[in-house]
Motif scaffolding. Structure first.
Motif, PDB file in Angstrom:
ATOM      1  N   GLY A 118     -25.915  62.724  -8.523  1.00 26.72           N
ATOM      2  CA  GLY A 118     -25.986  64.084  -9.047  1.00 26.72           C
ATOM      3  C   GLY A 118     -24.880  64.966  -8.503  1.00 26.72           C
ATOM      4  N   ARG A 119     -23.758  64.338  -8.219  1.00 27.41           N
ATOM      5  CA  ARG A 119     -22.606  65.039  -7.628  1.00 27.41           C
ATOM      6  C   ARG A 119     -21.362  64.566  -8.359  1.00 27.41           C
ATOM      7  N   ARG A 120     -20.471  65.492  -8.740  1.00 28.69           N
ATOM      8  CA  ARG A 120     -19.348  65.117  -9.602  1.00 28.69           C
ATOM      9  C   ARG A 120     -18.025  65.656  -9.046  1.00 28.69           C
ATOM     10  N   PRO A 121     -17.416  64.923  -8.112  1.00 28.53           N
ATOM     11  CA  PRO A 121     -16.110  65.347  -7.600  1.00 28.53           C
ATOM     12  C   PRO A 121     -15.052  65.343  -8.698  1.00 28.53           C
ATOM     13  N   ASP A 122     -14.094  66.242  -8.577  1.00 28.63           N
ATOM     14  CA  ASP A 122     -12.941  66.233  -9.480  1.00 28.63           C
ATOM     15  C   ASP A 122     -12.148  64.943  -9.303  1.00 28.63           C
ATOM     16  N   CYS A 123     -11.500  64.491 -10.359  1.00 30.79           N
ATOM     17  CA  CYS A 123     -10.752  63.230 -10.325  1.00 30.79           C
ATOM     18  C   CYS A 123      -9.337  63.411 -10.873  1.00 30.79           C
ATOM     19  N   PHE A 124      -8.363  62.972 -10.080  1.00 31.23           N
ATOM     20  CA  PHE A 124      -6.991  62.825 -10.553  1.00 31.23           C
ATOM     21  C   PHE A 124      -6.751  61.359 -10.887  1.00 31.23           C
ATOM     22  N   LEU A 125      -5.982  61.102 -11.943  1.00 34.54           N
ATOM     23  CA  LEU A 125      -5.611  59.740 -12.293  1.00 34.54           C
ATOM     24  C   LEU A 125      -4.260  59.429 -11.659  1.00 34.54           C
ATOM     25  N   GLN A 126      -4.226  58.388 -10.836  1.00 39.66           N
ATOM     26  CA  GLN A 126      -2.978  58.021 -10.177  1.00 39.66           C
ATOM     27  C   GLN A 126      -2.135  57.170 -11.116  1.00 39.66           C
ATOM     28  N   VAL A 127      -0.892  57.623 -11.306  1.00 38.29           N
ATOM     29  CA  VAL A 127       0.065  56.921 -12.165  1.00 38.29           C
ATOM     30  C   VAL A 127       1.114  56.244 -11.283  1.00 38.29           C
ATOM     31  N   ASN A 128       1.368  54.976 -11.526  1.00 46.83           N
ATOM     32  CA  ASN A 128       2.428  54.255 -10.798  1.00 46.83           C
ATOM     33  C   ASN A 128       3.768  54.662 -11.413  1.00 46.83           C
ATOM     34  N   ILE A 129       4.232  55.821 -11.004  1.00 45.63           N
ATOM     35  CA  ILE A 129       5.326  56.507 -11.698  1.00 45.63           C
ATOM     36  C   ILE A 129       6.661  55.772 -11.556  1.00 45.63           C
ATOM     37  N   GLY A 130       6.813  54.992 -10.475  1.00 48.52           N
ATOM     38  CA  GLY A 130       8.053  54.249 -10.273  1.00 48.52           C
ATOM     39  C   GLY A 130       7.933  52.779 -10.601  1.00 48.52           C
ATOM     40  N   ASP A 131       6.798  52.377 -11.195  1.00 52.10           N
ATOM     41  CA  ASP A 131       6.571  50.980 -11.583  1.00 52.10           C
ATOM     42  C   ASP A 131       6.817  50.042 -10.393  1.00 52.10           C
ATOM     43  N   GLU A 132       6.142  50.360  -9.264  1.00 49.61           N
ATOM     44  CA  GLU A 132       6.308  49.585  -8.037  1.00 49.61           C
ATOM     45  C   GLU A 132       5.115  48.658  -7.840  1.00 49.61           C
ATOM     46  N   ALA A 133       5.398  47.376  -7.680  1.00 54.09           N
ATOM     47  CA  ALA A 133       4.330  46.379  -7.600  1.00 54.09           C
ATOM     48  C   ALA A 133       3.402  46.609  -6.411  1.00 54.09           C
ATOM     49  N   GLN A 134       3.936  47.154  -5.317  1.00 59.62           N
ATOM     50  CA  GLN A 134       3.129  47.290  -4.102  1.00 59.62           C
ATOM     51  C   GLN A 134       2.275  48.549  -4.090  1.00 59.62           C
ATOM     52  N   LYS A 135       2.420  49.409  -5.088  1.00 64.03           N
ATOM     53  CA  LYS A 135       1.692  50.676  -5.085  1.00 64.03           C
ATOM     54  C   LYS A 135       0.537  50.657  -6.066  1.00 64.03           C
ATOM     55  N   GLY A 136      -0.496  51.447  -5.727  1.00 63.14           N
ATOM     56  CA  GLY A 136      -1.591  51.654  -6.658  1.00 63.14           C
ATOM     57  C   GLY A 136      -1.158  52.572  -7.784  1.00 63.14           C
ATOM     58  N   GLY A 137      -2.054  52.752  -8.714  1.00 70.31           N
ATOM     59  CA  GLY A 137      -1.770  53.608  -9.860  1.00 70.31           C
ATOM     60  C   GLY A 137      -1.692  52.802 -11.132  1.00 70.31           C
ATOM     61  N   CYS A 138      -2.071  53.424 -12.230  1.00 70.03           N
ATOM     62  CA  CYS A 138      -1.991  52.726 -13.511  1.00 70.03           C
ATOM     63  C   CYS A 138      -0.559  52.779 -14.036  1.00 70.03           C
TER      64      CYS A 138
END
Length: 219
Positions: A118-138
């Motif tokens: 019953g709790r809804r934290p705000d969410c940011f979507l992480q983007v793998n902006i540099g297309d780096e294999a070792q980083k998270g993000g879509c």
């Protein structure tokens, strides 16, 4: 330099960058990255009026923030480290904002956890902006599908987040994230750290994540 002096300096630099860009300084949230720093290093910033703090790991946050929140119940916790789906419930219980939503399986886990808590934290979507294999993000190409999943699950969508590649000029990556946000009707931008937060503010950041410039070298 004492923590409250560092805090004043960072806030002044954010305000200056915002005004240069024709923005209100109040439109930018400073997230003090307190990961690896003990509670007694965080308390002076809380006492000086800072309220938004970033932690990488749920376990570390759980060890130090309950006591701090007893003294400063209006403190807001931002989860900024990669999140495993099996930690979704812990993240939802503790965080006010989650900056690292990057895959449909995590969206589903967070939706279940939010419904149960019953709790809804705000969410940011992480983007793998540099297309780096070792980083998270879509991947950029996968962002439309991830946005659709978030909206279908009714997660509170705060915006997009990125970590540009290290050692190169960050501005093009910040500009690209801002363009992606505009293209997809998203307003929040979590981008910019100690070395480049002023550039991020100039390019539209709504949240900057500043650690070493506030706390000194990482413990």
């Amino acid at each position: 330099m004492p923590p409250d002096t560092r805090l004043t300096d960072i806030r002044d630099r954010i305000a200056r960058a915002a005004r240069l860009a024709g923005r209100e300084p109040s439109a930018v949230t400073l997230v003090a990255v307190s990961k690896t720093h003990p509670a007694d290093a965080i308390a002076p910033l809380l006492a000086a009026g800072q309220r938004d703090f970033g932690e990488n790991r749920v376990q570390e946050a759980a060890a130090k923030w309950p006591a701090l929140r007893e003294r400063w119940p209006d403190a807001r916790l931002h989860l900024i480290g990669q999140l495993q789906s099996n930690k979704a419930a812990d993240a939802v219980a503790m965080a006010d904002t989650i900056h690292v939503v990057d895959r449909p399986s995590l969206v589903a886990a967070l939706a279940r956890a939010m419904d149960q808590a019953g709790r809804r934290p705000d969410c940011f979507l992480q983007v793998n902006i540099g297309d780096e294999a070792q980083k998270g993000g879509c991947a950029i190409a996968e962002l439309p599908a991830l946005l659709a999943a978030v909206r279908a699950a009714a997660l509170p969508l705060a915006g997009l987040m990125c970590l540009p590649p290290a050692g190169v000029e960050a501005a093009p990556y910040f500009a690209l994230l801002a363009k992606l946000a505009r293209d997809h009707g998203v307003t929040g931008l979590s981008m910019g750290m100690s070395d480049d937060f002023e550039t991020a503010v100039m390019l539209g950041a709504t949240h900057v994540r500043v650690g070493s410039a506030l706390f000194g070298a990482r413990a």
